[in-house]
Write an enzyme that holds these catalytic residues in place. Structure first.
Site, PDB file in Angstrom:
ATOM      1  N   ARG A  69      27.258  33.004  49.728  1.00  0.00           N
ATOM      2  CA  ARG A  69      27.803  33.451  51.009  1.00  0.00           C
ATOM      3  C   ARG A  69      26.754  34.300  51.729  1.00  0.00           C
ATOM      4  NH1 ARG A  69      30.903  37.028  50.386  1.00  0.00           N
ATOM      5  NH2 ARG A  69      31.041  37.175  48.133  1.00  0.00           N
ATOM      6  N   TYR A 198      26.918  25.537  51.534  1.00  0.00           N
ATOM      7  CA  TYR A 198      27.342  26.240  50.322  1.00  0.00           C
ATOM      8  C   TYR A 198      28.835  26.593  50.363  1.00  0.00           C
ATOM      9  CZ  TYR A 198      28.585  29.828  47.121  1.00  0.00           C
ATOM     10  OH  TYR A 198      29.281  30.527  46.179  1.00  0.00           O
ATOM     11  N   LYS A 207      37.615  31.274  51.514  1.00  0.00           N
ATOM     12  CA  LYS A 207      37.469  32.651  51.991  1.00  0.00           C
ATOM     13  C   LYS A 207      37.764  32.761  53.488  1.00  0.00           C
ATOM     14  CE  LYS A 207      36.698  34.617  48.137  1.00  0.00           C
ATOM     15  NZ  LYS A 207      35.872  34.100  47.128  1.00  0.00           N
ATOM     16  N   HIS A 227      42.078  39.149  47.680  1.00  0.00           N
ATOM     17  CA  HIS A 227      41.058  38.564  46.801  1.00  0.00           C
ATOM     18  C   HIS A 227      41.445  38.858  45.349  1.00  0.00           C
ATOM     19  CE1 HIS A 227      36.428  38.233  45.870  1.00  0.00           C
ATOM     20  NE2 HIS A 227      37.053  37.105  45.622  1.00  0.00           N
ATOM     21  N   SER A 249      33.431  39.726  44.032  1.00  0.00           N
ATOM     22  CA  SER A 249      32.871  38.438  43.626  1.00  0.00           C
ATOM     23  C   SER A 249      32.013  38.585  42.370  1.00  0.00           C
ATOM     24  CB  SER A 249      32.017  37.875  44.761  1.00  0.00           C
ATOM     25  OG  SER A 249      32.801  37.779  45.918  1.00  0.00           O
ATOM     26  N   CYS A 251      32.852  39.421  39.388  1.00  0.00           N
ATOM     27  CA  CYS A 251      33.167  40.598  38.570  1.00  0.00           C
ATOM     28  C   CYS A 251      34.293  40.330  37.584  1.00  0.00           C
ATOM     29  CB  CYS A 251      33.504  41.786  39.464  1.00  0.00           C
ATOM     30  SG  CYS A 251      32.058  42.420  40.336  1.00  0.00           S
ATOM     31  N   ASP A 278      41.367  33.504  42.169  1.00  0.00           N
ATOM     32  CA  ASP A 278      40.533  34.082  43.232  1.00  0.00           C
ATOM     33  C   ASP A 278      41.329  34.663  44.404  1.00  0.00           C
ATOM     34  OD1 ASP A 278      37.743  34.543  43.992  1.00  0.00           O
ATOM     35  OD2 ASP A 278      38.116  33.166  45.643  1.00  0.00           O
ATOM     36  N   ARG A 371      27.937  26.957  40.497  1.00  0.00           N
ATOM     37  CA  ARG A 371      29.409  26.939  40.445  1.00  0.00           C
ATOM     38  C   ARG A 371      29.940  25.609  39.940  1.00  0.00           C
ATOM     39  NH1 ARG A 371      32.411  31.692  42.464  1.00  0.00           N
ATOM     40  NH2 ARG A 371      30.748  33.076  43.073  1.00  0.00           N
TER      41      ARG A 371
HETATM   42  P1  GTP Z   1      34.073  34.910  42.110  1.00  0.00           P
HETATM   43  O1  GTP Z   1      34.396  33.488  41.836  1.00  0.00           O
HETATM   44  O2  GTP Z   1      32.724  35.101  42.725  1.00  0.00           O
HETATM   45  O3  GTP Z   1      35.121  35.602  42.926  1.00  0.00           O
HETATM   46  O4  GTP Z   1      33.906  35.653  40.675  1.00  0.00           O
HETATM   47  P2  GTP Z   1      34.965  36.157  39.584  1.00  0.00           P
HETATM   48  O5  GTP Z   1      35.480  37.506  39.957  1.00  0.00           O
HETATM   49  O6  GTP Z   1      35.963  35.117  39.297  1.00  0.00           O
HETATM   50  O7  GTP Z   1      34.021  36.390  38.297  1.00  0.00           O
HETATM   51  P3  GTP Z   1      33.908  35.564  36.935  1.00  0.00           P
HETATM   52  O8  GTP Z   1      35.145  35.631  36.111  1.00  0.00           O
HETATM   53  O9  GTP Z   1      33.378  34.218  37.242  1.00  0.00           O
HETATM   54  O10 GTP Z   1      32.797  36.398  36.162  1.00  0.00           O
HETATM   55  C1  GTP Z   1      31.521  36.630  36.693  1.00  0.00           C
HETATM   56  C2  GTP Z   1      30.572  37.112  35.634  1.00  0.00           C
HETATM   57  O11 GTP Z   1      31.090  38.277  34.986  1.00  0.00           O
HETATM   58  C3  GTP Z   1      30.315  36.095  34.540  1.00  0.00           C
HETATM   59  O12 GTP Z   1      28.947  36.067  34.256  1.00  0.00           O
HETATM   60  C4  GTP Z   1      31.100  36.601  33.376  1.00  0.00           C
HETATM   61  O13 GTP Z   1      30.522  36.236  32.157  1.00  0.00           O
HETATM   62  C5  GTP Z   1      31.090  38.107  33.583  1.00  0.00           C
HETATM   63  N1  GTP Z   1      32.314  38.742  33.017  1.00  0.00           N
HETATM   64  C6  GTP Z   1      33.598  38.376  33.267  1.00  0.00           C
HETATM   65  N2  GTP Z   1      34.472  39.136  32.557  1.00  0.00           N
HETATM   66  C7  GTP Z   1      33.730  40.020  31.860  1.00  0.00           C
HETATM   67  C8  GTP Z   1      34.053  41.071  30.941  1.00  0.00           C
HETATM   68  O14 GTP Z   1      35.209  41.361  30.643  1.00  0.00           O
HETATM   69  N3  GTP Z   1      32.999  41.786  30.439  1.00  0.00           N
HETATM   70  C9  GTP Z   1      31.707  41.489  30.767  1.00  0.00           C
HETATM   71  N4  GTP Z   1      30.745  42.230  30.220  1.00  0.00           N
HETATM   72  N5  GTP Z   1      31.367  40.492  31.610  1.00  0.00           N
HETATM   73  C10 GTP Z   1      32.352  39.766  32.159  1.00  0.00           C
HETATM   74  C1  SPV Z   2      33.272  34.736  45.956  1.00  0.00           C
HETATM   75  O1  SPV Z   2      32.098  34.921  46.332  1.00  0.00           O
HETATM   76  O2  SPV Z   2      34.096  35.664  45.907  1.00  0.00           O
HETATM   77  C2  SPV Z   2      33.699  33.390  45.524  1.00  0.00           C
HETATM   78  C3  SPV Z   2      32.810  32.280  45.774  1.00  0.00           C
HETATM   79  O3  SPV Z   2      34.801  33.227  45.048  1.00  0.00           O
HETATM   80  S1  SPV Z   2      32.827  31.786  47.428  1.00  0.00           S
HETATM   81  O4  SPV Z   2      33.789  30.709  47.590  1.00  0.00           O
HETATM   82  O5  SPV Z   2      31.481  31.321  47.734  1.00  0.00           O
HETATM   83  O6  SPV Z   2      33.217  32.881  48.286  1.00  0.00           O
HETATM   84 MN    MN Z   3      35.910  35.192  44.859  1.00  0.00          MN
END
Ligand code: GTP
Ligand code: SPV
Ligand code: MN
Length: 588
Positions: A69, A198, A207, A227, A249, A251, A278, A371
């Site tokens: 983004r 993207y 989003k 979110h 994002s 996290c 999400d 992704r």
């Molecule tokens: P978006 O799709 O961008 O909104 O991301 P998201 O909030 O769904 O994050 P996602 O679950 O994909 O995790 C992102 C990164 O954080 C990955 O590399 C995970 O391995 C890491 N991660 C997720 N949960 C944990 C956790 O509990 N501990 C740690 N140390 N890392 C984590």
């Molecule tokens: C985020 O960035 O929070 C995502 C991926 O979930 S995107 O759809 O690119 O915003």
């Molecule tokens: Mn997201």
């Protein structure tokens, strides 16, 4: 496909502007999708992966300058600049329509325009909303087919006369960074996106609509677009409690949403169900409680770090009908790979840029924001309520972010108003999900900084008003941080499945079954009340994770005061009261 004059007139107008050679209406049928898949293969837009190992799966690479983004090129175009607020880029809608109008003029000459009707939320739900996206990208069509309820059914949901649909216009154009624009016109239900291919910039249902436009609609119509992931926790008695969680994002939302509890829980019969990973749309139900639906139909998840140990449910979701973007292509067996999938990077491979890749080179093969786009129905733990038009009732709302220090493992807000404050002061280290520096702590209220379609001060006011309406039926509000690090920079808390241990305390608090201790920032668990059975973590380490360092928090409070200063008279007085209370508590 529809007799709706509002749709027909608008499409006609946009066709006149973009001047495509051809217009194709997407009905959502497999036959039509297959034609588009084949076309994408012939143009090189997609590569078909190993049909035996990854049936129905495809690989796509974006342009190198187009991998995340672009917050600095994302605009909220309200008639009055003040309504966009200090946290959004703003431009006058007239100026922006004119500027982008010139860029869209004739942009689809020699190309095909696809008309994509889609429904955000279950078909037939009163909570769902319809959008139509016009695009010249087959990648967008195929992703929208996974991420939304797409096709004829969406027009049926809209009806023949309604004008309540979001008008999305997208063109890949030249993928020119300097002229990339992601523009929202909340007062016109309109989104214009140009010069990107993207995900978050171009899958306009996600989003752009489901958060930026929908948050604006929610403020006016009395609901919330957030979110947030949505998960259900089933206890051994078979009762399911639902929790939403807002993390910025990359996290941990997808990971928490699909969590597999540790053995000490599964052997007793605990289970976690995924409703969403999400985005959540939340409304007050007839019973006065807060109910949530997931407007999406798929997961657009971060690939790196996803593996059979960290998130088997996500990995299994990607085993068929999935589009992979910017990952490593394993040429030996025509499959995919990314950092953190396993310890065996392919030797004969192509990296996310399309170059021959040497795993020994020290260069990452997959982009950190690579992704997968996977259908939710693939997920082994998808909730039986996934398609329920009523949604699910929410017991707890959890905020969280990446903080190496400061934020403890978990704490509970004293009440709803204090909870809104806790959400508003969220801060987190930036990630690869957006372009720009990574690892810099920034304020990201409710994980909505890049996604709130109006003035953040008004957004907090809306939260406070929702709390008043919910009264004693309001969900309890918590804050978590899985990312505290030790002196060597290692995460102290094991995270992932073990986050269940924190969720258990949260649910117990909601049911009045767990104790808490008061701290300057809110209620914390007694360390003994977090189940550490089967975990190699001492009670002292846990106490460290729960520690509230007053000096760090005094610094934090200063930062919050400075941040709040941006919002002027649109900052609700309740928020300042809460900040004053926090400072008083810290100085006690
Ligand atoms: P978006 O799709 O961008 O909104 O991301 P998201 O909030 O769904 O994050 P996602 O679950 O994909 O995790 C992102 C990164 O954080 C990955 O590399 C995970 O391995 C890491 N991660 C997720 N949960 C944990 C956790 O509990 N501990 C740690 N140390 N890392 C984590
Ligand atoms: C985020 O960035 O929070 C995502 C991926 O979930 S995107 O759809 O690119 O915003
Ligand atoms: Mn997201």
């Amino acid at each position: 496909m529809t007799n709706n004059k509002n749709v027909l007139n608008w499409v006609e107008e946009m066709v006149a502007l973009c001047k495509p050679d051809k217009v194709v209406w997407i009905d959502g049928s497999e036959k039509q999708l297959d034609e588009i898949r084949n076309l994408s293969i012939s143009t090189g837009e997609m590569e078909k992966l190993n049909e035996e190992k990854l049936p129905g799966c495809y690989l796509h690479r974006t342009a190198e300058n187009d991998v995340a983004r672009v917050e600095h090129r994302t605009f909220i175009c309200t008639r009055d600049e003040k309504d966009a607020g200090p946290t959004n880029n703003w431009e006058d809608p007239k100026v922006m329509y004119e500027k982008l109008g010139k860029m869209f003029d004739g942009v689809m000459k020699g190309r095909t325009m696809y008309v994509i009707p889609y429904c955000m939320g279950p078909i037939g739900s009163k909570l769902s909303k319809v959008g139509v996206e016009l695009t010249d990208s087959t990648y967008v069509v195929l992703n929208m087919a996974i991420m939304t309820r797409m096709g004829q059914a969406a027009f049926e949901q809209l009806g023949e006369t309604s004008n309540d649909f979001v008008r999305g216009l997208h063109s890949k154009a030249d993928i020119d960074e300097e002229n990339r624009y992601i523009c929202h016109f909340p007062e016109d239900n309109t989104i214009w996106s140009i010069n990107s291919g993207y995900g978050g910039n171009v899958l306009l249902g996600k989003k752009c609509f489901a958060l930026r436009i929908a948050s604006f609609q929610g403020k006016n119509e009395g609901w919330m677009a957030e979110h947030m992931l949505i998960l259900g926790i089933e206890n051994p008695q078979g009762e399911v409690k639902y929790v939403t969680a807002a993390f910025p994002s990359a996290c941990g939302k997808t990971n928490l949403a699909m969590l597999i509890p540790p053995e000490v829980y599964t052997e007793k019969g605990y289970k976690v169900w995924t409703v969403g990973d999400d985005i959540a749309w939340l409304r007050i139900g007839d019973d006065g409680r807060l109910w949530a639906i997931n407007p999406e139909a798929g997961f657009f998840g971060v690939a790196p770090g996803t593996n059979m140990k960290s998130n088997p449910n996500a990995l299994k979701s990607t085993m068929q009908g999935t589009i992979f973007t910017n990952v490593v292509h394993n040429l030996d067996d025509n499959t995919v790979w990314w950092e953190g999938l396993d310890k065996n990077p392919p030797k004969n491979a192509v990296d996310w840029k399309g170059n021959k890749w040497d795993p020994e080179s020290g260069v990452k093969g997959a982009h950190p924001n690579s992704r997968f786009t996977a259908p939710a129905k693939n997920c082994p733990c998808v909730s039986p309520e996934f398609d329920n038009p009523k949604g699910v009732p929410i017991s707890a709302i959890v905020f969280g972010g990446r903080r190496a220090k400061t934020a403890p493992l978990v704490y509970q807000a004293r009440d709803w108003q204090n909870g809104v404050f806790v959400g508003s002061i969220m801060a987190s280290e930036t990630t690869a999900a957006a372009t720009g520096a990574v690892g810099v702590v920034r304020r990201d209220p409710m994980a909505m900084l890049p996604f709130c379609g109006y003035h953040m001060g008004d957004y907090w006011k809306h939260w406070l008003e929702m709390g008043k309406k919910l009264g004693d039926k309001a969900p309890k509000i918590f804050n978590v941080n899985w990312f505290r690090t030790d002196d060597e920079g290692h995460f102290i808390w094991p995270g992932f499945g073990d986050n269940m241990r924190v969720l258990e305390w949260i649910i117990n608090r909601c049911e009045g079954k767990a104790d808490a201790v008061e701290t300057p920032i809110g209620y914390e668990p007694k360390a003994e009340d977090i189940n550490l059975e089967g975990l190699d973590l001492s009670l002292d380490t846990l106490k460290g994770l729960l520690n509230v360092d007053k000096d760090l928090w005094k610094e934090e409070a200063k930062g919050i005061r400075e941040f709040y200063g941006k919002f002027g008279d649109r900052l609700p007085t309740e928020m300042m009261d809460e900040l004053n209370k926090l400072e008083a508590n810290l100085n006690k």
